[in-house]
Design a protein around this motif. Structure first.
Motif, mmCIF file in Angstrom:
data_model
loop_
_atom_site.group_PDB
_atom_site.id
_atom_site.type_symbol
_atom_site.label_atom_id
_atom_site.label_comp_id
_atom_site.label_asym_id
_atom_site.label_seq_id
_atom_site.Cartn_x
_atom_site.Cartn_y
_atom_site.Cartn_z
ATOM 1 N N VAL C 43 0.838 -0.735 0.538
ATOM 2 C CA VAL C 43 -0.147 0.067 0.141
ATOM 3 C C VAL C 43 0.805 1.833 -0.562
ATOM 4 O O VAL C 43 1.578 0.874 0.662
ATOM 5 C CB VAL C 43 -0.684 -0.698 1.200
ATOM 6 C CG1 VAL C 43 -2.132 0.885 1.636
ATOM 7 C CG2 VAL C 43 -1.323 -1.490 0.841
ATOM 8 N N PHE C 44 1.008 2.175 -1.093
ATOM 9 C CA PHE C 44 1.647 3.114 -1.086
ATOM 10 C C PHE C 44 0.655 4.423 -0.953
ATOM 11 O O PHE C 44 0.503 4.602 -2.272
ATOM 12 C CB PHE C 44 2.445 3.657 -2.336
ATOM 13 C CG PHE C 44 3.281 4.090 -2.391
ATOM 14 C CD1 PHE C 44 4.347 3.608 -1.570
ATOM 15 C CD2 PHE C 44 3.010 5.164 -3.395
ATOM 16 C CE1 PHE C 44 5.639 5.296 -1.973
ATOM 17 C CE2 PHE C 44 4.135 6.367 -3.303
ATOM 18 C CZ PHE C 44 5.536 6.091 -2.635
ATOM 19 N N VAL C 45 1.252 5.708 -0.858
ATOM 20 C CA VAL C 45 0.542 6.489 -0.972
ATOM 21 C C VAL C 45 1.120 7.920 -1.206
ATOM 22 O O VAL C 45 2.317 8.128 -1.198
ATOM 23 C CB VAL C 45 0.075 7.724 0.489
ATOM 24 C CG1 VAL C 45 1.128 7.461 1.323
ATOM 25 C CG2 VAL C 45 -1.456 8.451 -0.020
ATOM 26 N N VAL C 46 0.719 7.935 -2.646
ATOM 27 C CA VAL C 46 1.099 8.891 -3.389
ATOM 28 C C VAL C 46 1.153 11.102 -2.645
ATOM 29 O O VAL C 46 0.455 10.983 -2.132
ATOM 30 C CB VAL C 46 0.744 9.856 -5.010
ATOM 31 C CG1 VAL C 46 1.461 10.364 -5.946
ATOM 32 C CG2 VAL C 46 0.466 8.095 -5.485
ATOM 33 N N ARG C 134 -4.571 9.483 -4.063
ATOM 34 C CA ARG C 134 -3.891 8.871 -4.692
ATOM 35 C C ARG C 134 -3.308 7.496 -3.766
ATOM 36 O O ARG C 134 -2.208 8.167 -3.503
ATOM 37 C CB ARG C 134 -3.475 8.960 -5.889
ATOM 38 C CG ARG C 134 -3.954 8.060 -6.895
ATOM 39 C CD ARG C 134 -3.503 8.283 -7.974
ATOM 40 N NE ARG C 134 -4.778 8.387 -8.653
ATOM 41 C CZ ARG C 134 -5.595 7.565 -8.891
ATOM 42 N NH1 ARG C 134 -6.333 6.460 -8.584
ATOM 43 N NH2 ARG C 134 -7.430 8.242 -9.181
ATOM 44 N N VAL C 135 -3.926 6.211 -3.737
ATOM 45 C CA VAL C 135 -3.274 5.398 -2.698
ATOM 46 C C VAL C 135 -3.403 3.966 -4.017
ATOM 47 O O VAL C 135 -3.937 4.151 -4.463
ATOM 48 C CB VAL C 135 -4.099 4.571 -1.657
ATOM 49 C CG1 VAL C 135 -3.155 3.254 -1.154
ATOM 50 C CG2 VAL C 135 -4.459 6.072 -0.712
ATOM 51 N N VAL C 136 -2.019 3.578 -3.914
ATOM 52 C CA VAL C 136 -2.129 2.170 -4.966
ATOM 53 C C VAL C 136 -1.840 1.371 -4.546
ATOM 54 O O VAL C 136 -1.232 1.607 -3.304
ATOM 55 C CB VAL C 136 -0.816 2.813 -5.950
ATOM 56 C CG1 VAL C 136 -0.416 1.406 -6.848
ATOM 57 C CG2 VAL C 136 -0.656 4.169 -6.342
ATOM 58 N N VAL C 137 -2.514 0.458 -4.723
ATOM 59 C CA VAL C 137 -2.060 -1.041 -3.621
ATOM 60 C C VAL C 137 -2.137 -2.062 -4.932
ATOM 61 O O VAL C 137 -1.891 -2.598 -5.821
ATOM 62 C CB VAL C 137 -3.897 -1.671 -3.680
ATOM 63 C CG1 VAL C 137 -3.665 -3.416 -2.461
ATOM 64 C CG2 VAL C 137 -4.030 -0.890 -2.247
ATOM 65 N N GLN C 138 0.119 -2.361 -4.709
ATOM 66 C CA GLN C 138 0.392 -3.555 -5.927
ATOM 67 C C GLN C 138 0.229 -4.557 -4.871
ATOM 68 O O GLN C 138 0.063 -5.373 -3.933
ATOM 69 C CB GLN C 138 1.529 -3.137 -5.774
ATOM 70 C CG GLN C 138 2.795 -3.474 -6.886
ATOM 71 C CD GLN C 138 2.387 -3.113 -8.242
ATOM 72 O OE1 GLN C 138 1.990 -2.119 -8.487
ATOM 73 N NE2 GLN C 138 2.443 -4.220 -9.408
#
Lengths: 147, 147, 147
Positions: C43-46, C134-138
């Motif tokens: 989980v990564f927040v831009v 914006r949050v990315v879940v890889q």
């Protein structure tokens, strides 16, 4: 070779607040038992009052790290809203754990974790009592043939 | 397409305590040279007195971040057990590094890291002297064909 | 089965400084929609003034965690160099975000994230105004068939 995913989990019995436990060997074993040579190991502690990081595992720092955390989130002298609602005496434990974080990812190459010689993987117990902690080591990587 | 694992490592020469070094370009290059379009890059610094995080890389914050860390773990005015045993003057460096942590995972999509425009990947040097740091960038992902 | 990589991203509207938003459901959905049973979600927040961690999501701690961060990097009473250059009033927001960090990796097994019952994934808003994050879940993992 194909990339594979494997996981191992183990339990750690902690004894007191501020205890730091060296779990480097368990992480190494998870990598070894995966049979993979190159990839990444993600170490994750289940629960909201413990954390994972790295430290030089020597007796001095095992006191210095909890002492720093105590300055940041003192057990007494600060009012915790968590305490007012739940009365379990561990509001400071929760915020410490959230600050350090429950997870750590370590690359490995040729079956060796990228740790420094004086850099061990540790579980930090921030709760106010002995706990049995579950740690998951997720290994993703591949078997790279070498001459 | 198949998932692949690649790693690149590089050295960073640090010059002083509290230095922050922008390593975004090196992380981007590791992703580019992997040939992969979608996946995750894990950045890891070897050693127990440096850390990896993200920050807006501008001169003000390069002073503000070390200043905050100094409030949390002051170089003087606090007794470190590490110091009493090893006399290398860097007990505060160790606990700072353990708090921030040695690793960071960043997703990438269509060959672009998910970083914000004012969000750079940095190595923070907390030790009391110049060091040569090894940083490993582990890239796991795949090549997704797009129209 | 073959390892796969998938990513989902979503937006979170934050309302105030120190807000903590539970994004566990979104992370679970990213894992569910990947179709994978075993692997890791990152989980990564831009952006450089918000962070990701885990916490027991209850009203007390939602006050205690920002209060601790405020002790570490007070909004007033400390001079920020960032402020002197940019005058946007969020020097303390940046250093807090860098300390907690923008990313978190969570293993999952048999489609279940390795979170504890009282351990939620949260986005911490440290900026001084409402933001759209914006949050990315890889998700990297595989589909393991089970009897």
């Amino acid at each position: 070779m194909a990339v594979k995913v494997t996981a191992k989990s183990f339990e750690v019995k902690t004894r007191y607040e501020g205890e730091m436990i060296d779990i480097t060997r368990e992480v190494m074993e998870a990598v070894a038992s995966s049979g993979l040579s190159d990839g990444m190991a993600t170490v994750f502690v289940v629960g909201s009052t413990a954390a994972i990081t790295t430290i030089e595992f020597e007796p001095g720092l095992l006191k210095d790290f909890p002492a720093m955390m105590e300055r940041v989130a003192p057990k007494s002298g600060v009012e915790y809203e968590h305490e007012r609602r739940w009365h379990d005496g561990n509001g400071h434990s929760h915020v410490k754990a959230s600050l350090v974080g429950p997870s750590l990812s370590i690359p490995f190459c040729e079956r060796e974790l990228a740790l420094g010689e004086w850099q061990q993987v540790v579980l930090a117990e921030f709760d106010v009592r002995s706990r049995t902690r579950r740690v998951v080591v997720q290994v993703i990587g591949e078997e790279v043939p070498r001459q």
